[in-house]
Scaffold this active site. Structure first.
Site, short mmCIF file in Angstrom:
data_model
loop_
_atom_site.label_atom_id
_atom_site.label_comp_id
_atom_site.label_asym_id
_atom_site.label_seq_id
_atom_site.Cartn_x
_atom_site.Cartn_y
_atom_site.Cartn_z
N THR A 122 9.83 10.98 65.77
CA THR A 122 11.09 10.30 65.50
C THR A 122 11.24 9.02 66.31
O THR A 122 10.72 8.92 67.44
CB THR A 122 12.27 11.24 65.84
OG1 THR A 122 13.49 10.51 65.82
CG2 THR A 122 12.11 11.88 67.21
N TYR A 146 16.58 15.99 71.97
CA TYR A 146 15.80 16.03 70.72
C TYR A 146 14.62 15.05 70.81
O TYR A 146 13.47 15.42 70.58
CB TYR A 146 16.71 15.68 69.54
CG TYR A 146 15.95 15.42 68.27
CD1 TYR A 146 15.22 16.44 67.65
CD2 TYR A 146 15.93 14.15 67.69
CE1 TYR A 146 14.50 16.20 66.49
CE2 TYR A 146 15.21 13.91 66.54
CZ TYR A 146 14.51 14.94 65.95
OH TYR A 146 13.79 14.69 64.80
N1 UFG Z 1 27.61 9.07 61.70
C1 UFG Z 1 28.97 8.90 61.60
N2 UFG Z 1 29.70 9.95 61.14
C2 UFG Z 1 29.16 11.15 60.78
C3 UFG Z 1 27.77 11.30 60.89
C4 UFG Z 1 27.02 10.24 61.36
O1 UFG Z 1 29.50 7.85 61.92
O2 UFG Z 1 29.91 12.05 60.40
C5 UFG Z 1 26.81 7.95 62.19
C6 UFG Z 1 26.06 8.29 63.45
O3 UFG Z 1 26.83 8.04 64.59
C7 UFG Z 1 24.85 7.37 63.33
C8 UFG Z 1 24.63 7.25 61.82
O4 UFG Z 1 25.83 7.66 61.22
O5 UFG Z 1 25.18 6.10 63.82
C9 UFG Z 1 23.52 8.14 61.34
O6 UFG Z 1 23.77 9.45 61.83
P1 UFG Z 1 22.94 10.72 61.33
O7 UFG Z 1 23.51 11.91 62.01
O8 UFG Z 1 22.85 10.72 59.84
O9 UFG Z 1 21.48 10.40 61.86
P2 UFG Z 1 21.01 10.15 63.36
O10 UFG Z 1 20.75 8.68 63.47
O11 UFG Z 1 21.89 10.72 64.39
O12 UFG Z 1 19.76 11.06 63.43
C10 UFG Z 1 18.73 10.93 62.52
C11 UFG Z 1 17.97 12.25 62.44
C12 UFG Z 1 17.28 12.53 63.73
C13 UFG Z 1 16.52 11.33 64.18
C14 UFG Z 1 17.43 10.16 64.28
C15 UFG Z 1 16.80 8.93 64.77
O13 UFG Z 1 18.84 13.30 62.13
O14 UFG Z 1 16.41 13.60 63.51
O15 UFG Z 1 17.93 9.92 62.98
O16 UFG Z 1 17.82 7.95 64.88
F1 UFG Z 1 15.99 11.53 65.40
#
Ligand code: UFG
Length: 332
Positions: A122, A146
């Site tokens: 990741t 993670y």
């Molecule tokens: N977000 C919101 N509201 C929500 C959910 C997410 O604003 O209800 C935002 C998060 O803060 C983030 C973006 O949307 O800025 C994307 O969030 P996700 O949860 O969809 O994805 P992440 O970036 O947290 O995580 C994903 C994968 C991980 C990986 C990561 C790398 O789930 O496994 O990308 O950035 F490590």
């Protein structure tokens, strides 16, 4: 063609979101995907393209039995806990499940003489590096458990290559979205934490609204920026990575991202356009562990693997995710 035709590939996490799409791509490429999954976060219904071995990575005997039964030529290792926020609250689960589970898997593979390994890592291993172009040589400084667990597994693979000749391809994913255009498989987490499926739930009234996690980041519109890749493009890269190893090439790390960043607000705007519906939004606090901006700065996968992420436009990802959201589901 019978299900047993073709070389077998052991796909850990094959009942999950990315793993199930990988199984479909592997089947299409002439391999037989053997899913190894404990069904804790995966779905029995998602295993459609090869056999299912229900087992846990903590169970070395179950792994040994799977290698003995199927003699896989390679492993694709997707199985992991993958919620950034949760990993900050219960890091022990991430170290135990992801790191110790991977150690069992790698030891079982090497004991069985299986020397090709494709690993889902990741961009979270890079951490929060302002104004740095993230390529495969960037410093890895994860800011959540993670990302730290995935970085540890990368190190483990390098050590087992030195000791046992385990050739591996490591893919560092940016954000994965979209679904199989045929809606045979798709994204379904319980509980859901990812932006796109939560937003689609909010659009069709299954949730009250989407909370934006932080509007005070140092970005043009104040919300976090991510590099989104269509899940079908992502798994295509895995098949190319497997062929790379089949051809006898050496271990390699590849970023999988498009190099284009979208803010949370931009993803919301695209979704409103694609679905022609309003997205009910609430502005909330930052989520612990979130990086400001994660965008790939590498074209190594395109240059060396011949990867073409042609489905990874935001509109296409939302369109395919929306189709799955409306038509697909898993019952178990
Ligand atoms: N977000 C919101 N509201 C929500 C959910 C997410 O604003 O209800 C935002 C998060 O803060 C983030 C973006 O949307 O800025 C994307 O969030 P996700 O949860 O969809 O994805 P992440 O970036 O947290 O995580 C994903 C994968 C991980 C990986 C990561 C790398 O789930 O496994 O990308 O950035 F490590």
């Amino acid at each position: 063609m019978a299900m047993t035709d073709g070389p077998h590939v052991l796909v850990t996490g094959g009942a999950g979101y990315i793993g199930s799409h990988a199984c479909k791509a592997l089947r299409g490429a002439g391999y037989v995907p053997v899913t190894f999954d404990n069904l804790v976060t995966g779905w029995r219904d998602a295993v459609k393209f090869g056999p299912l071995v229900e087992g846990d990575l903590q169970d070395r005997a179950a792994l040994d039995a799977a290698f003995a039964t199927y003699s896989p030529v390679a492993v694709m290792h997707f199985a992991a806990l993958s919620q950034v926020g949760e990993s900050m609250q219960v890091p022990g689960r991430y170290w135990r499940n992801n790191v110790l589970g991977s150690l069992n898997l790698i030891e079982a593979a090497t004991a069985a003489g299986c020397d090709r390994f494709v690993f889902s890592s990741t961009c979270a291993t890079y951490g929060d590096q302002d104004n740095v172009v993230l390529d495969e040589n960037s410093i890895q400084a994860p800011i959540n458990a993670y990302g730290a667990s995935k970085r540890a597994i990368e190190d483990m693979l390098r050590d087992f290559e030195a000791s046992n000749g385990l050739r591996h391809v490591i893919f560092r994913y940016f954000n994965v979205a979209g679904a199989d255009p045929d809606a045979e498989v798709g994204e379904f987490h319980q509980p859901e934490t990812h932006l796109v499926p939560l937003m689609l739930d909010a659009i069709d009234g299954k949730r009250d609204g989407l909370t934006i996690f932080g509007t005070d980041y140092d970005t043009p519109d104040g919300t976090c920026i991510r590099d989104y890749v269509h899940v079908c493009d992502l798994v295509d890269a895995h098949v190319l990575g497997l062929r790379w190893l089949d051809e006898g090439k050496g271990s390699r790390v590849f970023n999988l991202g498009t190099g284009t960043g979208f803010s949370v607000r931009e993803v919301i705007d695209h979704s409103a356009q694609v679905t022609n519906r309003a997205v009910p939004v609430v502005e909330g606090a930052r989520r612990p562990g979130d990086c400001t901006k994660l965008v790939s700065g590498s074209t190594r996968a395109e240059n060396e693997l011949g990867w073409k992420p042609h489905r990874s436009t935001m509109d296409r990802m939302i369109t395919d995710a929306w189709r799955w959201h409306q038509t697909g589901h898993y019952s178990e």
